[in-house]
Write an enzyme that holds these catalytic residues in place. Structure first.
Site, PDB file in Angstrom:
ATOM      1  N   THR A 132      14.496 123.256  96.541  1.00 46.52           N
ATOM      2  CA  THR A 132      14.694 122.197  97.521  1.00 46.52           C
ATOM      3  C   THR A 132      16.019 122.501  98.207  1.00 46.52           C
ATOM      4  O   THR A 132      16.812 123.317  97.720  1.00 46.52           O
ATOM      5  CB  THR A 132      14.758 120.804  96.880  1.00 46.52           C
ATOM      6  OG1 THR A 132      15.713 120.840  95.820  1.00 46.52           O
ATOM      7  CG2 THR A 132      13.408 120.377  96.338  1.00 46.52           C
ATOM      8  N   LYS A 145      19.601 119.255  96.982  1.00 47.74           N
ATOM      9  CA  LYS A 145      20.294 118.947  95.708  1.00 47.74           C
ATOM     10  C   LYS A 145      21.660 119.630  95.739  1.00 47.74           C
ATOM     11  O   LYS A 145      22.465 119.300  96.600  1.00 47.74           O
ATOM     12  CB  LYS A 145      19.418 119.385  94.541  1.00 47.74           C
ATOM     13  CG  LYS A 145      18.069 118.635  94.482  1.00 47.74           C
ATOM     14  CD  LYS A 145      17.304 118.978  93.225  1.00 47.74           C
ATOM     15  CE  LYS A 145      16.041 118.152  93.088  1.00 47.74           C
ATOM     16  NZ  LYS A 145      14.872 118.783  93.725  1.00 47.74           N
ATOM     17  N   ASP A 160      11.832 128.343  90.020  1.00 41.95           N
ATOM     18  CA  ASP A 160      12.123 127.125  90.778  1.00 41.95           C
ATOM     19  C   ASP A 160      13.604 126.822  90.562  1.00 41.95           C
ATOM     20  O   ASP A 160      14.007 126.348  89.500  1.00 41.95           O
ATOM     21  CB  ASP A 160      11.237 126.002  90.236  1.00 41.95           C
ATOM     22  CG  ASP A 160      11.503 124.669  90.915  1.00 41.95           C
ATOM     23  OD1 ASP A 160      12.515 124.555  91.628  1.00 41.95           O
ATOM     24  OD2 ASP A 160      10.702 123.734  90.709  1.00 41.95           O
ATOM     25  N   TYR A 214       4.821 119.531 117.365  1.00 39.21           N
ATOM     26  CA  TYR A 214       3.917 120.216 116.423  1.00 39.21           C
ATOM     27  C   TYR A 214       4.170 121.706 116.495  1.00 39.21           C
ATOM     28  O   TYR A 214       4.358 122.255 117.594  1.00 39.21           O
ATOM     29  CB  TYR A 214       2.447 119.923 116.766  1.00 39.21           C
ATOM     30  CG  TYR A 214       1.819 119.004 115.741  1.00 39.21           C
ATOM     31  CD1 TYR A 214       1.723 119.422 114.408  1.00 39.21           C
ATOM     32  CD2 TYR A 214       1.356 117.745 116.084  1.00 39.21           C
ATOM     33  CE1 TYR A 214       1.170 118.577 113.458  1.00 39.21           C
ATOM     34  CE2 TYR A 214       0.811 116.900 115.123  1.00 39.21           C
ATOM     35  CZ  TYR A 214       0.718 117.326 113.816  1.00 39.21           C
ATOM     36  OH  TYR A 214       0.191 116.513 112.862  1.00 39.21           O
ATOM     37  N   GLU A 260       2.499 124.219 114.029  1.00 40.34           N
ATOM     38  CA  GLU A 260       1.784 124.948 112.961  1.00 40.34           C
ATOM     39  C   GLU A 260       1.750 126.430 113.311  1.00 40.34           C
ATOM     40  O   GLU A 260       1.630 126.805 114.477  1.00 40.34           O
ATOM     41  CB  GLU A 260       0.371 124.388 112.815  1.00 40.34           C
ATOM     42  CG  GLU A 260       0.380 123.067 112.053  1.00 40.34           C
ATOM     43  CD  GLU A 260      -0.941 122.340 112.095  1.00 40.34           C
ATOM     44  OE1 GLU A 260      -1.982 123.002 112.152  1.00 40.34           O
ATOM     45  OE2 GLU A 260      -0.912 121.098 112.080  1.00 40.34           O
ATOM     46  N   ARG A 288      16.724 116.864 103.102  1.00 38.44           N
ATOM     47  CA  ARG A 288      15.635 116.761 102.120  1.00 38.44           C
ATOM     48  C   ARG A 288      14.501 117.698 102.543  1.00 38.44           C
ATOM     49  O   ARG A 288      13.903 117.533 103.596  1.00 38.44           O
ATOM     50  CB  ARG A 288      15.167 115.305 102.106  1.00 38.44           C
ATOM     51  CG  ARG A 288      14.146 114.944 101.088  1.00 38.44           C
ATOM     52  CD  ARG A 288      14.133 113.445 100.905  1.00 38.44           C
ATOM     53  NE  ARG A 288      15.377 113.013 100.304  1.00 38.44           N
ATOM     54  CZ  ARG A 288      15.664 113.112  99.005  1.00 38.44           C
ATOM     55  NH1 ARG A 288      14.776 113.579  98.158  1.00 38.44           N
ATOM     56  NH2 ARG A 288      16.841 112.722  98.546  1.00 38.44           N
TER      57      ARG A 288
END
Ligand code: DSN
Length: 487
Positions: free
Chosen positions: A281, A284, A252, A75, A77, A290
């Site tokens: 992203t 692509k 984007d 974790y 955060e 991903r």
């Protein structure tokens, strides 16, 4: 690996990756053999088909292997050096590396590597804009430093203001993305939204029409970028429009980030110097794992940095590590060759369709994708997609502007060159791909439905799928995926 491949280190590299995968599959097999089997089969299926989905690619073994580690268990955060959990020193290292590579690659003042996906990246961007442009001045007006300092009544007023902002983005049917203000998506519910389209005569963005819509609607956010528009965008013009109406320009670039990274899109076509915030992203045309990424100016960086916990859960540290590896690959000179080949190959595919009387949205392409209107073959997108899949050609159906068949059946097929370019396909190969696609579609007929021709059912002339699969196999064998990698 081929010259376009991300890690062209040859036989040693392939042998080492083979050993790693064989060992990994043995470990998986000892717990759930069906997953190991599906994993083997997925590689065989990807190796054995012509992958033309414009948003897919093949990441390098280095990127893929980086995702399979114990970073997944941590974790983290917070942000680098400022976490809500102890013992994040190694996550700090990989997150800082991913951000550094992204800043250097794209020439961005600030990069945020935590978004899990494209929609997450866009949500981080939208909320960073709202935080910077609405929440911060709202707090100042109320003489408060933090939202927790507000009375219940003042907080409600500020919340109402946050929920009363406007967004102008490209419509889905002309190539925009559902996160750009499409009503069924959260972006269309969070904002009062309006959409700009393309010129019905040409299919190109009409910047005067975008400017007119912006002047009339006065959005807080102007969104540029697309997932099915086969042309380049002038982001300098988009920024002029945003500045004129006081909007924040959010771009984007998920689809074309690889072409930006590879310096195919420069000057006015490079969104990063023009946008206040650029999202993407990483899987692509950028050919990474991903995930998502946000780039921002200094003005928006502090709000973007709060993406977790603002809209994100704990970062996927193993994926951030893989982003660092992929971005390091994209900074190599070979990636520029790859990106140029992606654009050249999309052009060859478009030319291949045009010379065989295919009807293309905008009449061609100058990016990585081609949108073929399949109504000239008497088919819906859904029928065409299925017949192509029967023949070993993997695509996805896509709406064309003002699509008479709607977003489910559609009238188009979207093709992209990034994945097959990674395999080493060249312009002649893409011309042959166009020939095979046309052969399949010319031999496909809609089947009868209860009220006339079906929009989903079809018949493919006997022997077509077998013939096309055999021809595709020749192309695939000549351009192997992960050459030398044996399981
Ligand atoms: N699903 C992606 C695409 O195929 O374009 C965008 O989210």
């Amino acid at each position: 690996m081929t010259s376009s491949s991300p890690s062209g280190q040859g036989a040693d590299y392939a042998a080492t990756a083979s050993e790693a995968y064989r060992a990994a599959l043995r470990v998986i097999e000892s717990v759930e053999p069906r997953v190991a089997e599906a994993t083997r089969k997925e590689l065989a299926d990807q190796r054995g088909s012509l992958k033309l989905i414009a948003s897919e690619n093949y990441a390098s073994p280095a990127v893929l292997l980086t995702m399979g580690t114990w970073f997944s268990d941590k974790y983290a955060e917070g942000t680098v050096g400022h976490r809500f959990y102890a013992a994040c020193q190694n996550v700090d290292t990989v997150e800082a590396l991913a951000a550094e590579h992204a800043r250097e690659l794209f020439g961005a003042p600030y990069a945020y590597a935590q978004p899990h996906s494209g929609i997450d990246a866009n949500l981080v961007a939208y909320w960073a804009i709202l935080a910077t442009r609405v929440e911060a001045p709202g707090l100042a007006e109320l003489g408060a430093k933090h939202v927790n300092d507000l009375s219940e009544g003042d907080w409600e007023k500020l919340r109402a203001k946050l929920g009363n902002q406007r967004l102008l983005g490209m419509s889905l049917d002309t190539g925009g993305h559902l996160t750009h203000g499409f009503r069924p998506n959260i972006s269309g519910k969070m904002f009062h939204q309006r959409q700009y389209g393309t010129d019905p005569a040409t299919g190109f963005i009409d910047y005067d029409a975008v400017a007119a819509a912006a002047r009339e609607f006065k959005p807080l956010v102007l969104v540029a970028g697309y997932s099915a528009y086969p042309r380049r965008v002038n982001f300098a013009k988009m920024r002029e429009i945003a500045d004129e109406v006081g909007a924040t320009l959010m771009v984007d670039m998920a689809h074309f980030a690889g072409l930006v990274a590879g310096k195919v899109f420069t000057g006015d076509e490079d969104p990063v110097p023009h946008a206040h915030i650029t999202t993407t992203t990483t899987h692509k045309s950028l050919r990474g794992p991903r995930g998502g990424l946000v780039l921002a100016t200094e003005e928006y960086a502090p709000a973007v940095d709060k993406g977790c916990p603002m809209v994100l859960g704990g970062p996927l540290s193993h994926v951030m590590a893989a982003k660092a590896v992929a971005l390091a690959e994209a900074r190599r000179p070979e990636f520029r060759e790859y990106a140029q080949a992606v654009a050249d190959n999309a052009q060859a595919l478009a030319d291949g369709f045009i010379k065989r009387d295919g009807s293309l949205v905008t009449g061609g392409t100058d990016n990585h994708l081609v949108l073929l209107d399949v109504t000239s073959f008497g088919l819906t997108g859904r029928q065409a997609e299925s017949a192509l899949l029967d023949s070993g050609i993997v695509t996805n159906r896509n709406a064309v502007p003002a699509d008479p068949n709607g977003a489910w059946y559609t009238s188009g097929i979207r093709f992209g060159s990034p994945a097959l370019t990674t395999r080493g396909f060249g312009a002649d190969d893409f011309d042959r791909v166009a020939e095979l696609v046309v052969e399949v579609l010319s031999n496909t007929q809609p089947a009868a439905g209860p009220n006339g021709p079906s929009k989903a059912k079809y018949t493919l002339a006997d022997g077509t799928a077998e013939r096309v699969r055999a021809a595709a196999a020749e192309l695939l064998d000549a351009n192997p995926l992960y050459p030398g990698l044996t399981l």
